[in-house]
Enzyme design. Structure first.
Site, PDB file in Angstrom:
ATOM      1  N   LYS A 219       0.843  -1.205   0.000  1.00 13.03           N
ATOM      2  CA  LYS A 219       0.000   0.000   0.000  1.00 13.03           C
ATOM      3  C   LYS A 219       0.874   1.249   0.000  1.00 13.03           C
ATOM      4  O   LYS A 219       0.669   2.162  -0.782  1.00 13.03           O
ATOM      5  CB  LYS A 219      -0.925  -0.031   1.223  1.00 13.03           C
ATOM      6  N   GLU A 225      10.600  -4.621   4.493  1.00  9.08           N
ATOM      7  CA  GLU A 225      10.679  -6.030   4.100  1.00  9.08           C
ATOM      8  C   GLU A 225      10.381  -6.194   2.610  1.00  9.08           C
ATOM      9  O   GLU A 225      11.080  -6.905   1.876  1.00  9.08           O
ATOM     10  CB  GLU A 225       9.668  -6.867   4.900  1.00  9.08           C
ATOM     11  N   GLY A 279      -4.793  -2.076   4.963  1.00  9.66           N
ATOM     12  CA  GLY A 279      -4.040  -3.235   4.474  1.00  9.66           C
ATOM     13  C   GLY A 279      -4.736  -4.558   4.755  1.00  9.66           C
ATOM     14  O   GLY A 279      -4.876  -5.405   3.869  1.00  9.66           O
ATOM     15  N   ARG A 280      -5.224  -4.737   5.981  1.00  9.30           N
ATOM     16  CA  ARG A 280      -5.816  -6.039   6.352  1.00  9.30           C
ATOM     17  C   ARG A 280      -7.200  -6.237   5.766  1.00  9.30           C
ATOM     18  O   ARG A 280      -7.807  -7.290   5.949  1.00  9.30           O
ATOM     19  CB  ARG A 280      -5.824  -6.159   7.878  1.00  9.30           C
ATOM     20  N   GLU A 365      -4.530  -6.497  14.857  1.00  4.49           N
ATOM     21  CA  GLU A 365      -4.055  -5.177  14.433  1.00  4.49           C
ATOM     22  C   GLU A 365      -5.189  -4.159  14.540  1.00  4.49           C
ATOM     23  O   GLU A 365      -4.955  -2.981  14.781  1.00  4.49           O
ATOM     24  CB  GLU A 365      -3.495  -5.237  12.998  1.00  4.49           C
ATOM     25  N   HIS A 396      -3.540 -32.065  18.529  1.00  4.01           N
ATOM     26  CA  HIS A 396      -2.301 -32.717  18.963  1.00  4.01           C
ATOM     27  C   HIS A 396      -1.238 -31.676  19.302  1.00  4.01           C
ATOM     28  O   HIS A 396      -0.052 -31.978  19.336  1.00  4.01           O
ATOM     29  CB  HIS A 396      -1.820 -33.684  17.877  1.00  4.01           C
ATOM     30  N   LYS A 524       9.345  -0.197  13.980  1.00  6.09           N
ATOM     31  CA  LYS A 524       9.967   0.116  12.683  1.00  6.09           C
ATOM     32  C   LYS A 524      11.088   1.137  12.859  1.00  6.09           C
ATOM     33  O   LYS A 524      12.158   1.020  12.265  1.00  6.09           O
ATOM     34  CB  LYS A 524       8.924   0.678  11.704  1.00  6.09           C
TER      35      LYS A 524
HETATM   36  O1  LIG Z   1       1.143  -2.721   2.258  1.00  8.10           O
HETATM   37  P1  LIG Z   1       2.248  -2.090   3.042  1.00  8.10           P
HETATM   38  O2  LIG Z   1       2.182  -0.601   3.019  1.00  8.10           O
HETATM   39  O3  LIG Z   1       3.588  -2.596   2.576  1.00  8.10           O
HETATM   40  O4  LIG Z   1       2.072  -2.495   4.554  1.00  8.10           O
HETATM   41  C1  LIG Z   1       2.092  -3.838   4.947  1.00  8.10           C
HETATM   42  C2  LIG Z   1       1.548  -4.023   6.320  1.00  8.10           C
HETATM   43  O5  LIG Z   1       2.276  -3.248   7.248  1.00  8.10           O
HETATM   44  C3  LIG Z   1       1.406  -2.701   8.222  1.00  8.10           C
HETATM   45  O6  LIG Z   1       1.300  -1.352   7.994  1.00  8.10           O
HETATM   46  C4  LIG Z   1       1.927  -2.967   9.598  1.00  8.10           C
HETATM   47  O7  LIG Z   1       3.271  -2.650   9.694  1.00  8.10           O
HETATM   48  C5  LIG Z   1       0.088  -3.401   7.991  1.00  8.10           C
HETATM   49  O8  LIG Z   1      -0.985  -2.681   8.438  1.00  8.10           O
HETATM   50  C6  LIG Z   1       0.119  -3.603   6.529  1.00  8.10           C
HETATM   51  O9  LIG Z   1      -0.805  -4.572   6.134  1.00  8.10           O
END
Ligand SMILES: O=P(O)(O)OC[C@H]1O[C@](O)(CO)[C@@H](O)[C@@H]1O
Length: 559
Positions: A219, A225, A279-280, A365, A396, A524
């Site tokens: 987003k 990452e 995002g979620r 979240e 299990h 972060k």
């Molecule tokens: O889509 P992006 O901006 O890379 O964010 C990924 C995820 O990181 C978050 O902002 C949490 O760090 C989530 O809410 C989101 O889904």
């Protein structure tokens, strides 16, 4: 509603939770032989059975009164109508607009005319137009890839799609692909999330660079990452195909069009979405492009249609029959009435293996907050810890604790009536196990019964004394059973939207903003400082971190 009315409604629920016997469930069945039918509701394909909870004849009205006092309907309608329900970020939460089919109008503004509802109507109109335009482009792109009109740099067809994203840009699509992909599907999908390059190295051998299409799903297009993994994968493609050619294998799914352009992705392959989609909640947006590519466009559309079916139920069903609200009220009863701080989600379907992971983010979240939407400190607990594994594996693993630890853990059992394999015996056993767990939690076994059974099987009195108490099950442990007839794109869409709306309802009940996630920010920032320290620079990290860094450096030096 005035805050005092909401507090009074909460006080009534909490007082019911403190009554002796408040957690009893078995006696509710004795008192009402029709309880299973009375406590079951249906929306579309989804059956929700709340009979195995301690929600009795006095609790349900109190919970519904709480929903009314907390203004859940008002919040729901404001959300649908595009009002800025995400107050800390000053925007709406318009994921529902992504599921509105072409030609259908946006949801009407919340009840009553106000500046907020007028602004909401504008925002939702814009979000809907953008959603429909992007959907048309996604559909066209999917067809180009499938029909071989958009090819790799060497002229080969794409067979594999790699979605690079994390959190909401990974978990939803990865969960759906895991649930619905079959070997006859148009493409294979791979999901790369963790910044740990072991994740990439596990995927890489499955891929042929000439046939690999890469989606950068972010987003913000700034997530460490994702950008790190995007650079790694780009390097791999560039090595195989040359730098210029590698660029032709990328598309971007993002609200940050500028960031995507800077990465070198042409506008034609940038698929945006509105920043009113969290995002979620974003798997229905361009973030779902990997699903359209891997499963085919019709499956993606059915997923949206399933979500839309649940939206329509959520918006129209009376509160007492409203599945998302009932699920939310059950959670409120468990967390605040009875003091249960966690919940397990156990899908009895291997294809739903990643469903708990998706819900972990969606629920924790959204609801793991310490303050109300107005910034005041929470006066009661908010979202519980959510965890899960597919049944029967969970049995299990952690079910020991759920059966016998002193603090009950409510369980959502998600069952699928019909399997899509040809082994009816396996499926019968799977369902038997799911229902058996729910029954064992409910019914339990007392010590007298344990002793009688042991004596009948010839156990010596000494060994009976030794283990009898260990074999007692308290019973009266709550669970909900969620049943769908089969698992397909349409039913899965309904299930996911059910939980999304449950989250919105809990936001209204607890008076918190379920659409922001400030709690992820501090880590972060600190990661930036620690990263600098690991590179050998002085970065002012805490003494505890400093000691760990020193230990890591020592161990790295020993290699
Ligand atoms: O889509 P992006 O901006 O890379 O964010 C990924 C995820 O990181 C978050 O902002 C949490 O760090 C989530 O809410 C989101 O889904």
């Amino acid at each position: 509603m005035p805050r005092s009315d909401v507090e009074a409604a909460w006080a009534a629920v909490e007082a019911l939770g403190r009554r002796p016997g408040a957690a009893a469930i078995r006696s509710l069945f004795t008192a009402d032989p029709d309880r299973p039918a009375r406590m079951t509701r249906q929306a579309g394909d989804v059956l929700l059975d709340l009979s195995r909870t301690a929600i009795g004849p006095e609790v349900l009205p109190a919970l519904l009164a709480l929903a009314r006092a907390a203004g859940v309907e008002r919040f729901r309608d404001a959300m649908a109508g595009g009002e800025a329900v995400n107050v800390t970020e000053g925007r709406g939460a318009l994921h529902m607009s992504l599921r509105i089919p072409d030609g259908a109008p946006p949801y009407p503004p919340g009840r009553g005319h106000s500046e907020a509802s007028d602004a909401g109507a504008n925002q939702s109109g814009t979000a809907l137009t953008q959603a429909q335009q992007t959907r048309a482009r996604m559909r066209a792109f999917t067809a180009e890839v499938h029909e071989g009109r958009f090819l790799g740099a060497t002229g080969e067809r794409f067979t594999d799609v790699v979605n690079i994203g994390i959190g909401g840009s990974d978990l939803g699509p990865a969960m759906v692909a895991r649930a619905l992909w079959t070997p006859g599907a148009p493409m294979r999908a791979h999901y790369l999330a963790n910044v740990d390059a072991h994740a990439w190295e596990a995927i890489r051998p499955q891929l042929d660079p000439k046939r690999t299409l890469v989606l950068i799903a972010s987003k913000t297009f700034t997530t460490q990452e994702t950008m790190t993994n995007a650079a790694l994968v780009r390097g791999w493609l560039a090595e195989a195909l040359g730098d210029g050619a590698a660029a032709g294998h990328f598309a971007a799914l993002s609200t940050n069009l500028k960031g995507a352009a800077e990465f070198g992705i042409p506008e034609a392959r940038v698929f945006g979405f509105s920043d009113t989609v969290g995002g979620r909640f974003s798997l229905w947006s361009s973030i779902g492009l990997s699903l359209a590519l891997a499963l085919g466009w019709p499956a993606f559309e059915r997923l949206l249609a399933g979500g839309r079916a649940m939206d329509e139920h959520f918006l129209a069903a009376p509160l007492e029959d409203n599945l998302p609200l009932l699920l939310a009220l059950t959670e409120a009863w468990h967390v605040n009435g009875l003091g249960y701080p966690s919940r397990a989600v156990l899908p009895y379907d291997e294809r739903l293996a990643r469903f708990p992971a998706h819900l972990q983010q969606l629920e924790m979240e959204s609801l793991g907050k310490g303050v109300h939407a107005d910034g005041s400190r929470l006066s009661r607990r908010s979202g519980p810890v959510v965890f899960g594994e597919p049944g029967t594996n969970a049995q299990h693993s952690f079910m020991q604790l759920i059966h016998q630890s002193p603090v009950p853990v409510p369980v959502d059992f998600v069952l699928v009536a019909r399997a899509d394999h040809s082994n009816p015996d396996s499926h019968r056993k799977l369902l038997a196990n799911g229902l058996a767990q729910a029954e064992a939690l409910l019914v339990g076994k007392d010590e007298t019964t344990v002793r009688q059974e042991m004596a009948a099987s010839g156990a010596a009195p000494g060994s009976i004394d030794l283990v009898a108490s260990h074999r007692v099950f308290s019973g009266d442990r709550p669970s909900t059973v969620i049943l769908v007839p089969r698992l397909d794109a349409f039913t899965l869409g309904q299930l996911v939207a059910l939980y999304e709306h449950k989250v919105a309802c809990l936001g209204a009940l607890w008076g918190i903003n379920p659409f922001d996630q400030w709690g992820v920010e501090l880590g972060k920032v600190v990661a930036g400082h620690v990263g600098a320290r690991l590179e050998g620079r002085s970065a002012g990290v805490h003494a505890a971190t400093e000691a760990s860094v020193a230990a890591i450096m020592r161990l790295q030096g020993e290699r």
